[in-house]
Write a protein that holds these residues in place. Structure first.
Motif, short mmCIF file in Angstrom:
data_model
loop_
_atom_site.label_atom_id
_atom_site.label_comp_id
_atom_site.label_asym_id
_atom_site.label_seq_id
_atom_site.Cartn_x
_atom_site.Cartn_y
_atom_site.Cartn_z
N SER A 1 43.86 61.46 60.22
CA SER A 1 42.65 61.80 59.48
C SER A 1 41.59 62.38 60.42
O SER A 1 41.01 63.42 60.15
N HIS A 2 41.36 61.69 61.55
CA HIS A 2 40.41 62.17 62.57
C HIS A 2 40.61 61.35 63.83
O HIS A 2 40.82 60.14 63.77
N GLU A 3 40.54 62.00 64.98
CA GLU A 3 40.69 61.31 66.26
C GLU A 3 39.59 60.26 66.46
O GLU A 3 39.81 59.22 67.05
N ASP A 4 38.40 60.56 65.96
CA ASP A 4 37.26 59.66 66.10
C ASP A 4 37.20 58.73 64.88
O ASP A 4 36.94 59.19 63.76
N PRO A 5 37.43 57.42 65.07
CA PRO A 5 37.41 56.48 63.93
C PRO A 5 36.10 56.49 63.15
O PRO A 5 36.10 56.23 61.94
N SER A 6 34.99 56.80 63.83
CA SER A 6 33.69 56.78 63.16
C SER A 6 33.52 57.93 62.16
O SER A 6 32.57 57.93 61.38
N LYS A 7 34.44 58.91 62.20
CA LYS A 7 34.38 60.04 61.27
C LYS A 7 35.31 59.86 60.06
O LYS A 7 35.25 60.65 59.11
N ARG A 8 36.16 58.85 60.11
CA ARG A 8 37.19 58.72 59.07
C ARG A 8 36.64 58.26 57.73
O ARG A 8 37.32 58.40 56.71
N TRP A 9 35.43 57.69 57.70
CA TRP A 9 34.85 57.27 56.43
C TRP A 9 34.64 58.45 55.49
O TRP A 9 34.60 58.28 54.25
#
Length: 389
Positions: free
Chosen positions: A280-288
């Motif tokens: 979904s995205h390498e950065d977990p904070s962007k997956r929302w």
């Protein structure tokens, strides 16, 4: 990568999760509606209520927690209703939906679900998740027998894209598959018609028979087949949101939407893995963002009712199941790794995995519940320490 560009992968992940849900399991709802003898208007209302409800709760929870909270209808419950709903009136079924949703709301508000989760060993819980997802992974390869050119091509696109850019692997498979199907004229748009859905209110009726035969199994099936593995997926990908707001929000939403036909919406146990991982995205904070995007797509389907549901259903079943299977390979691998990591609990985990994957069905309750029960019994018998006098 710009902020605008970085939002594209999770939006695509949200779209894929919605496509997989409608193309893969939504047919169960149409089957249940047909078995219950519902009118086209009542069926469209079921589509409207569950899609709008899932969309709104997913958006609210993802925005509030800043985590990819993917909500969905209860797939095992829909499968259960195909046979169970025949024996009672539709009004009694609505009453049973409300009672089941009320139980989840209470479970969420009191916070007891979080305590229950802590009692389940990580190895057993991971094995439960792997057992649930196994059939989806296997289907990606079984489809090589059914439609070898499509399934094998999608597999090699996935492997090559995974080597070059893991983030866009599933996106690449989606785009390739869509183009391939268009060129092969394998997407059936003949039943496509633009039509808005309208909610139809049904006054609930309550009975002991419906409570025992519908509400109780619906609660157990959704609890063990949706919420538990759904939270495990979030935890496995490093997200810490507690069950309390999720159960309270989805439980309340289900109560509100039940009179319009919604049987139960809850935390997704399958497609959430598409949105919570690195794909979904390498950065977990962007997956929302994937959770919000999925919610928007769900609402669009709800507004147009069976029209967009029919659009998703226009894709061949082999394409949808292959896409889902490839998207979940990483999650299955991670779950199996966690399940087998501890030697002392390995056998109990394997029992959980096999029993869940076998999809045992006793008293109308499916494999997730019995896999968990057998796994926990095995765990305590094999690992409990008795004090010596």
């Amino acid at each position: 990568m710009s902020k605008k560009t970085s939002a594209i992968p999770p939006i695509i992940a949200g779209l894929i999760s919605v496509i997989v849900n409608y193309g893969g399991t939504f047919i169960l709802i149409f089957q249940a509606a047909q078995m219950a003898g519902l009118s086209p208007e009542q069926t469209a209302s079921w589509v409207w209520s569950i899609s709008i409800g899932v969309g709104i709760t997913g958006i609210l929870l993802s925005w509030y927690t800043k985590e990819p909270i993917i909500t969905a209808w209860s797939t095992p419950a829909a499968a259960f209703l195909i046979t169970a709903i025949v024996s009672i009136s539709y009004a009694e079924a609505i009453g049973a939906y409300i009672l089941s949703a009320l139980a989840f709301f209470i479970l969420g508000v009191t916070g007891y679900f979080g305590k229950l989760i802590k009692l389940i060993p990580i190895s057993v819980a991971s094995a439960l998740l792997a057992g649930i997802l196994l059939q989806f992974g296997i289907s990606a390869f079984l489809n090589m027998t059914i439609n070898p050119i499509l399934a094998i091509s999608m597999f090699f696109v996935y492997i090559l894209a995974k080597r070059v850019s893991p983030r866009y692997a599933i996106v690449s498979v989606l785009v390739f598959g869509f183009i391939f199907l268009l060129l092969q004229s394998q997407i059936d748009f003949t039943g496509f018609e633009l039509k808005l859905a309208a909610p139809v209110f049904t006054e609930p009726a309550f009975s002991l028979n419906a409570t025992l035969s519908i509400a109780l199994p619906l609660f157990l099936i959704t609890l063990t087949g949706q919420y538990m593995p759904g939270l495990l997926i979030l935890q496995n990908d490093g997200f810490k949101t507690s069950a309390k707001p999720i159960l309270a929000t989805t439980g309340l939403g289900s109560i509100i939407m039940a009179p319009f036909g919604s049987h139960a919406f809850c935390l997704s146990s399958i497609t959430s893995a598409i949105c919570t991982g690195k794909e979904s995205h390498e950065d977990p904070s962007k997956r929302w963002i994937a959770g919000v995007a999925a919610g928007v797509f769900y609402i669009l389907v709800g507004i147009f009712g069976v029209t967009l549901a029919a659009l998703f259903s226009a894709f061949p079943a082999t394409f949808i199941s292959t896409l889902a299977g490839l998207a979940l390979i990483s999650t299955i691998a991670g779950s199996l790794s966690n399940a087998m990591s501890e030697v002392s609990t390995r056998e109990a985990a394997m029992i959980t995995f096999l029993a869940t994957a076998a999809n045992i069905n006793i008293f109308g309750i499916g494999g997730a519940f019995w896999g968990l029960v057998l796994g926990l019994i095995s765990y305590f018998i094999l690992n409990i320490k008795f004090k010596k006098n």
